[in-house]
Design a protein around this motif. Structure first.
Motif, short mmCIF file in Angstrom:
data_model
loop_
_atom_site.label_atom_id
_atom_site.label_comp_id
_atom_site.label_asym_id
_atom_site.label_seq_id
_atom_site.Cartn_x
_atom_site.Cartn_y
_atom_site.Cartn_z
N GLU A 230 0.83 -1.20 0.00
CA GLU A 230 0.00 0.00 0.00
C GLU A 230 0.87 1.26 0.00
OE1 GLU A 230 -3.64 0.73 0.82
OE2 GLU A 230 -3.92 -1.16 -0.25
N HIS B 84 -2.56 -1.03 -4.72
CA HIS B 84 -3.79 -1.21 -3.94
C HIS B 84 -4.22 -2.66 -4.00
CE1 HIS B 84 -4.33 3.12 -3.37
NE2 HIS B 84 -4.05 3.26 -4.67
N SER C 34 -9.42 -3.72 -0.63
CA SER C 34 -8.82 -2.90 0.44
C SER C 34 -8.47 -3.76 1.65
CB SER C 34 -9.78 -1.77 0.82
OG SER C 34 -9.14 -0.87 1.69
#
Length: 259
Positions: free
Chosen positions: A206, A211, A215
Motif C-alpha cells: 500500500e 492497492h 482494500s
C-alpha cells in the motif's frame, strides 16, 4: 481492520515480549533483591514513557504512504524472523525456546554477580538487569503499538491490547513467582509471526502506491495464505533430517582446518 483483530494481534505480540521481560525481572528479584528489581522496572517504564512521548508526535508528521512503506517493511522483517524461528522449531530443526532454562540461566548469573548498591538502590545488579530487560522489551511493545495503532488510525485499541497483555502476563507471573514455562510460546510466535508478515506485506505494498483488491478485506485472504505457506514449510522440513549438533572434537577439527 476490525477493532477486535487489531486488539488480538497487538495483545499476542505484546504478550510474547512481556513473557521475556517477566523472566528477567523474576530472576533479578528472586536471585538478588526484589526492591531493587521493582525499582529498575519502574525506572524502565518511566524511560519508555519519556521516549514514546518525545518520539510519538513525530510519527504524525510523516506522510501516510511513506509511513506505511517504512513500517510495513520493518514489520515484514520482524514477522519473517519470528516466523522462520517458529517454523524451524515446529519442524524439529531448532530447539524449542525453554523459558524455564532461560530463567535458570539468568538466576544463576544474578546470584553469582558481585553485591553492592548505589544511592537509594540496595542492589545495583538487580536494578540494572530489570531496567535493561524491561526497557528493551518495552521498546518492542511500543513499536508494535505505535505502528499498528497509527496505521489503522485506532491507537486507543492498540494501547488497550498492549496494556491487557502486560497486565495478564504480570499478574500470572507474579502470582506463581516462576517463569511461564507451560505457555505455548512457539505457537504464539507462529501466530504473531504470521500476522506481522501479513500486515507488513499489506502495508508495504500500500505504501508503495499499489492497492489490494477489496482494500482491508484482502487481509482475510493474506493472513491464511501466509499461515498455509508457513505450515507447508513445516511439513516439508519435517521430512528432512535435522542436522546433528557438532561435537567438541568435530568443531576443533574444523577450526584446525580453517586455521
Amino acid at each position: 481492520m476490525n477493532s477486535w483483530i487489531l486488539f488480538v494481534t497487538v495483545l499476542l505480540a505484546c504478550a510474547v515480549e512481556a513473557v521475556e521481560a517477566l523472566t528477567i525481572v523474576l530472576a533479578a528479584g528472586t536471585g538478588r533483591h526484589w526492591g531493587s528489581a521493582v525499582q529498575g522496572t519502574l525506572a524502565a517504564l518511566a524511560a519508555l514513557a519519556a521516549t514514546v512521548a518525545a518520539l510519538g508526535p513525530a510519527i504524525g508528521l510523516i506522510p501516510l504512504g511513506a509511513l506505511r512503506l517504512v513500517v510495513g517493511t520493518l514489520l515484514l522483517v520482524f514477522g519473517l524472523q519470528w516466523l522462520r524461528k517458529a517454523v524451524l522449531r515446529a519442524s524439529g530443526h531448532k530447539a524449542l525456546h525453554d523459558e524455564a532454562g532461560a530463567y535458570a540461566k539468568e538466576l544463576a548469573a544474578a546470584r553469582g554477580a558481585a553485591a553492592g548498591g548505589r544511592g537509594m538502590v540496595q542492589d545495583w545488579y538487580a536494578f540494572t538487569l530489570s531496567f535493561k530487560g524491561v526497557f528493551l522489551e518495552g521498546l518492542e511493545v511500543a513499536f508494535i503499538v505505535v505502528t499498528f495503532g497509527t496505521n489503522q488510525h485506532n491507537l486507543p485499541v492498540a494501547v488497550l491490547g498492549a496494556v491487557a497483555a502486560v497486565a495478564i502476563i504480570t499478574a500470572v507471573g507474579f502470582a506463581v513467582r516462576a517463569p511461564l514455562a507451560r505457555m505455548p510460546e512457539n505457537t504464539m510466535k507462529f501466530v504473531v509471526g504470521t500476522m506481522l508478515t501479513a500486515f507488513g506485506l499489506f502495508w508495504s505494498v500500500e505504501g508503495a502506491g499499489a492497492h489490494w483488491p477489496g482494500s482491508d478485506t484482502a487481509l482475510l485472504a493474506l493472513v491464511p495464505a501466509v499461515a498455509a505457506l508457513a505450515l507447508g514449510y513445516v511439513a516439508l522440513l519435517r521430512r528432512v533430517p535435522a542436522p546433528a549438533p557438532a561435537t567438541p572434537v568435530a568443531a576443533a577439527s574444523v577450526e584446525g582446518r580453517v586455521a
